[in-house]
Design a protein around this motif. Structure first.
Motif, short mmCIF file in Angstrom:
data_model
loop_
_atom_site.label_atom_id
_atom_site.label_comp_id
_atom_site.label_asym_id
_atom_site.label_seq_id
_atom_site.Cartn_x
_atom_site.Cartn_y
_atom_site.Cartn_z
N MET A 132 19.85 -10.14 28.67
CA MET A 132 19.27 -9.48 27.84
C MET A 132 18.28 -10.17 26.71
SD MET A 132 19.12 -6.28 28.43
CE MET A 132 18.65 -5.72 26.79
N ARG A 133 18.76 -11.26 26.29
CA ARG A 133 18.05 -12.06 25.57
C ARG A 133 16.92 -12.63 26.11
NH1 ARG A 133 23.12 -15.25 22.71
NH2 ARG A 133 23.54 -13.54 20.98
N GLY A 134 16.89 -13.11 27.28
CA GLY A 134 15.68 -13.61 27.79
C GLY A 134 14.72 -12.51 28.18
N LEU A 135 15.17 -10.87 28.38
CA LEU A 135 14.27 -10.03 28.68
C LEU A 135 13.59 -9.50 27.03
CD1 LEU A 135 15.99 -7.88 31.18
CD2 LEU A 135 13.94 -9.10 31.52
N LEU A 136 14.38 -9.45 26.06
CA LEU A 136 14.02 -9.36 24.76
C LEU A 136 13.03 -10.48 24.31
CD1 LEU A 136 17.31 -8.04 23.08
CD2 LEU A 136 15.24 -6.66 24.19
N ASP A 137 12.96 -11.59 24.77
CA ASP A 137 12.05 -12.53 24.34
C ASP A 137 10.79 -12.04 25.31
OD1 ASP A 137 13.91 -14.14 22.68
OD2 ASP A 137 14.01 -15.35 24.25
N TRP A 138 10.69 -12.07 26.24
CA TRP A 138 9.80 -11.55 27.31
C TRP A 138 9.14 -10.25 26.54
CZ3 TRP A 138 8.60 -7.28 30.78
CH2 TRP A 138 7.63 -7.42 31.27
N PHE A 139 9.76 -9.43 26.35
CA PHE A 139 9.04 -8.15 25.48
C PHE A 139 8.46 -8.39 24.49
CE2 PHE A 139 12.65 -5.82 27.71
CZ PHE A 139 11.94 -5.05 28.73
N ARG A 140 8.91 -9.21 23.60
CA ARG A 140 8.33 -9.91 22.39
C ARG A 140 6.88 -10.60 22.67
NH1 ARG A 140 13.35 -11.55 20.89
NH2 ARG A 140 14.50 -10.24 19.53
N GLU A 141 6.90 -11.25 23.67
CA GLU A 141 5.91 -12.06 24.44
C GLU A 141 4.54 -11.03 24.66
OE1 GLU A 141 6.93 -14.60 27.44
OE2 GLU A 141 8.52 -15.70 26.02
N ARG A 142 4.93 -10.06 25.27
CA ARG A 142 4.23 -8.89 25.80
C ARG A 142 3.98 -7.87 24.62
NH1 ARG A 142 4.72 -12.17 28.84
NH2 ARG A 142 4.52 -12.38 30.75
N ASP A 143 4.22 -8.33 23.44
CA ASP A 143 3.93 -7.16 22.23
C ASP A 143 4.45 -5.83 22.86
OD1 ASP A 143 3.15 -7.03 19.78
OD2 ASP A 143 1.05 -6.37 20.46
N ALA A 144 5.61 -5.59 23.22
CA ALA A 144 5.91 -4.18 23.31
C ALA A 144 6.46 -3.77 21.82
CB ALA A 144 7.25 -4.29 24.44
N VAL A 145 5.89 -2.36 21.73
CA VAL A 145 6.28 -2.00 20.42
C VAL A 145 7.82 -1.31 20.50
CG1 VAL A 145 3.98 -1.73 19.83
CG2 VAL A 145 5.11 0.30 20.92
N ARG A 146 8.10 -1.03 21.59
CA ARG A 146 9.58 -0.35 21.86
C ARG A 146 10.25 -0.85 23.16
NH1 ARG A 146 8.77 5.37 22.12
NH2 ARG A 146 9.28 5.30 24.52
N VAL A 147 11.51 -0.86 23.28
CA VAL A 147 11.99 -1.13 24.36
C VAL A 147 13.08 -0.03 24.63
CG1 VAL A 147 13.37 -2.67 25.82
CG2 VAL A 147 11.59 -3.58 24.34
N ASP A 148 13.14 0.75 25.88
CA ASP A 148 13.99 1.92 26.13
C ASP A 148 15.00 1.33 27.24
OD1 ASP A 148 12.57 3.28 24.60
OD2 ASP A 148 11.52 4.27 25.98
N LEU A 149 16.08 2.03 27.15
CA LEU A 149 17.28 1.69 28.37
C LEU A 149 17.89 2.82 28.26
CD1 LEU A 149 20.01 0.81 26.82
CD2 LEU A 149 18.86 -1.59 26.97
N HIS A 150 18.57 3.07 29.29
CA HIS A 150 19.89 4.01 29.38
C HIS A 150 21.08 2.85 29.66
CE1 HIS A 150 17.44 7.46 30.08
NE2 HIS A 150 16.62 6.63 30.67
N ALA A 151 22.11 3.14 29.05
CA ALA A 151 23.13 2.27 28.72
C ALA A 151 24.57 2.94 29.43
CB ALA A 151 23.61 2.04 27.31
#
Length: 176
Positions: A132-151
């Motif tokens: 998850m930390r790796g994915l969140l870093d990648w989302f920041r690099e891609r300038d995502a304004v929101r990240v959704d998931l189903h937990a």
């Protein structure tokens, strides 16, 4: 056949109270069979006819293999894995989709976390957190304004600890 050497590696931080650190890397072509195994494990865990319809057969595995092969190198997806002793210990998939911008979404780039799953033999070792930390870093690099998931119930505490909160929109779906 492609070598299983990592294309990028992220070192997770040590777990509170000790424990080892997980090496996270991008998935490669040789990981596809294991990715399918872990996705099947996820669907079995979720249960119910929606995720595991009795009429599904195994055709979905072939379709998944095709899409995984396409997305391994795509700019709009990131597939991260942690190696186990023989096969993958864990995996997680992130995608970024271009929606229409609005006052709540300045650029319309929405991230999605799609199925973080850890093999039962490797749980409680920080693998999902590292992915998850790796994915969140990648989302920041891609300038995502929101990240959704189903937990899942089991995963929700981790996601909340990482800053996820209740979605402001009601979730509905439709099946043709």
């Amino acid at each position: 056949m492609q070598d299983r050497k990592p294309t990028s590696r992220t070192r997770s931080s040590a777990r509170p109270g000790g424990g080892h650190q997980a090496d996270v890397r991008q998935a490669v072509e040789d990981d596809v069979a294991e990715l399918i195994r872990l996705r099947a494990l996820l669907f079995e865990t979720l249960g119910g006819d929606f995720f595991n319809p009795s009429s599904a057969g195994d055709d979905w595995r072939d379709a998944l293999a095709t899409i995984l092969m396409e997305k391994l190198t795509a700019d709009d997806a990131r597939i991260l894995v942690v190696d186990g002793d023989s096969g993958l210990a864990a995996c997680g998939i992130g995608t970024v989709e271009q929606w229409f911008p609005g006052p709540h979404s300045r650029n319309g780039r929405i991230g999605h976390v799609i199925g973080v799953v850890t093999d039962p033999a490797y749980r409680r070792r920080g693998h999902s957190r590292a992915i998850m930390r790796g994915l969140l870093d990648w989302f920041r690099e891609r300038d995502a304004v929101r990240v959704d998931l189903h937990a899942s119930r089991e995963g929700e505490p981790l996601y909340r600890e990482l800053g996820f909160f209740d979605h402001p929109d009601p979730a509905l779906c439709w099946r043709p």
